[in-house]
Enzyme design. Structure first.
Site, PDB file in Angstrom:
ATOM      1  N   THR A 130       0.638  -1.202   0.148  1.00 46.59           N
ATOM      2  CA  THR A 130      -0.031   0.287   0.190  1.00 46.59           C
ATOM      3  C   THR A 130       1.730   1.162  -0.185  1.00 46.59           C
ATOM      4  OG1 THR A 130      -1.422   1.030   1.316  1.00 46.59           O
ATOM      5  CG2 THR A 130       0.079  -0.201   2.058  1.00 46.59           C
ATOM      6  N   ASP A 131       0.517   2.576  -0.273  1.00 48.63           N
ATOM      7  CA  ASP A 131       0.949   3.727  -0.397  1.00 48.63           C
ATOM      8  C   ASP A 131       0.912   4.284   1.305  1.00 48.63           C
ATOM      9  OD1 ASP A 131      -1.581   4.446  -0.249  1.00 48.63           O
ATOM     10  OD2 ASP A 131      -1.724   5.447  -1.897  1.00 48.63           O
ATOM     11  N   GLU A 132       0.072   3.668   2.518  1.00 55.46           N
ATOM     12  CA  GLU A 132       0.441   4.168   3.511  1.00 55.46           C
ATOM     13  C   GLU A 132       1.474   4.012   4.510  1.00 55.46           C
ATOM     14  OE1 GLU A 132      -2.977   3.739   5.319  1.00 55.46           O
ATOM     15  OE2 GLU A 132      -4.295   2.376   3.722  1.00 55.46           O
ATOM     16  N   TYR A 157      -2.057  -0.725  11.385  1.00 56.11           N
ATOM     17  CA  TYR A 157      -2.261  -1.574   9.821  1.00 56.11           C
ATOM     18  C   TYR A 157      -0.386  -1.136   8.681  1.00 56.11           C
ATOM     19  CZ  TYR A 157      -3.905  -2.020   4.972  1.00 56.11           C
ATOM     20  OH  TYR A 157      -3.273  -1.487   3.750  1.00 56.11           O
ATOM     21  N   LYS A 161       2.422  -4.005   7.285  1.00 56.29           N
ATOM     22  CA  LYS A 161       3.098  -3.285   6.034  1.00 56.29           C
ATOM     23  C   LYS A 161       3.838  -3.276   5.562  1.00 56.29           C
ATOM     24  CE  LYS A 161       0.076  -5.322   2.567  1.00 56.29           C
ATOM     25  NZ  LYS A 161       0.000  -5.940   1.900  1.00 56.29           N
TER      26      LYS A 161
END
Length: 353
Positions: A130-132, A157, A161
């Site tokens: 993810t870009d998060e 989260y 990741k």
């Protein structure tokens, strides 16, 4: 091509399964069938001779190993993950166990399979992230995440990741496992589990319930239509450079408030309320802890190296998505009964591990 998809009964994973079967690939769908999974997402594929399903939790190392050794995939596409930020705030332990320990299990199973198969040249381990993991961006539209952006996760989260990304890179550098990594922006579209923003807004609006927006609605996300994402994932799996990472974005930045207003406008046109506008239901609620201000993807690498670019604008994608939910109540209605759906999550009152 023989493709093993972990999390293939989830939102993004099922889109990959549907597209891969359509293109004639053999697919093993490996899924634990936890709360957000739904085999109805791939019900049309069940009759295909190209499709297999095995219920297996990635926390079960032996089960994953057995599945890979039996199926003998050319590509392992690892999508299985806990993915809801709000749930990670309230209960982070599941995210550590699945996203970190689970990824370790899949990596080790893939490495053993690859080594015992004689390290076939065509094998790839494709990790979907993810870009998060990159953290939060300033409002400047010229500033976007690149593959070289330093990691700066802000939630349980995104930290889990980021950890899994580091594991995948380490397995490539240490053991030579042929890996590719992709980091995507916010996905949306058909079969989106009804706890994320877009399906929540659509279904609450249809029920005449408040449309909750965190804070003042100014948080910005780059929205990627899930079927565009599935196209990109198969492309990277087949043609991506080993050891390389690719950012995948929709080039569709919108504030949360703009997004919700756009959904309301579509509903006003296609299924008007008996009285008033859907936007009358918009309600601003207390923001989630550590809410990142902005995400935006620079997807020039995948465009320049592999020729991919998004084909669906956010206006087109929202129109398709709203229409799909209006036509598929039989899919989403039962899911509203699952644990936590419809409740306010992400309050910061974390449960002990």
């Amino acid at each position: 091509m023989r493709l093993c998809v972990t999390g293939g009964a989830g939102f993004i994973g099922s889109a990959v399964v549907r597209l891969a079967i359509k293109r004639g690939h053999e697919v093993l769908n490996l899924d634990a069938l936890t709360y957000a999974a739904c085999l109805e997402n791939v019900s049309d594929e069940e009759a295909s001779a190209l499709y297999r399903f095995k219920q297996c939790d990635i926390r079960d190392r032996e089960g994953v190993q057995e599945a890979l050794d039996d199926f003998k995939p050319d590509i392992v596409m690892h999508l299985a993950a806990e993915s809801h930020v709000d749930r990670s705030i309230d209960g982070p332990s599941d995210f550590i166990e699945t996203n970190i320990n689970g990824t370790f299990n899949v990596l080790e199973a893939a490495r053993k399979y690859w080594e015992e198969a004689g390290k076939p040249e065509r094998f790839r381990f494709h990790h979907i992230s993810t870009d998060e993991v990159y953290g939060s961006l300033p409002a400047d539209p010229e500033v976007k995440f690149t593959e070289g952006t330093p990691y700066d996760p802000r939630s349980p989260y995104s930290a889990s990741k980021a950890s899994s990304d580091h594991l995948v890179r380490a397995w490539h550098e240490t053991y030579g496992l042929p890996v590719v990594i992709t980091n995507c922006s916010n996905n949306y579209g058909p079969y989106h589990f009804p706890e994320k923003l877009i399906p929540v807004v659509i279904l609450n609006a249809l029920a005449g319930q408040p449309l909750p927006i965190y804070g003042d609605g100014s948080n910005i996300r780059d929205w990627l239509y899930v079927e565009d994402h599935a196209e990109a994932l198969l492309l990277v799996a087949e043609r991506g450079e080993v050891g390389r990472s690719y950012n995948i974005g929709g080039d569709n930045e919108r504030t949360n408030l703009e997004l919700v207003q756009a959904i309301c406008s579509i509903l006003d046109r296609v299924q008007p309320r008996s009285e008033g506008l859907y936007s009358d239901l918009i309600t601003f609620v207390t923001d989630r802890p550590g809410h990142d201000a902005r995400y935006a993807i620079n997807a020039s690498r995948i465009r320049d190296e592999l020729g991919w670019q998004p084909s669906v604008t956010v206006e087109e994608g929202l129109e398709r998505t709203v229409t799909w939910y209006l036509e598929n109540e039989a899919w989403w209605q039962p899911l509203l009964e699952r644990k936590g759906v419809g409740e306010r999550l992400g309050t910061g009152k974390a449960k002990s591990a």
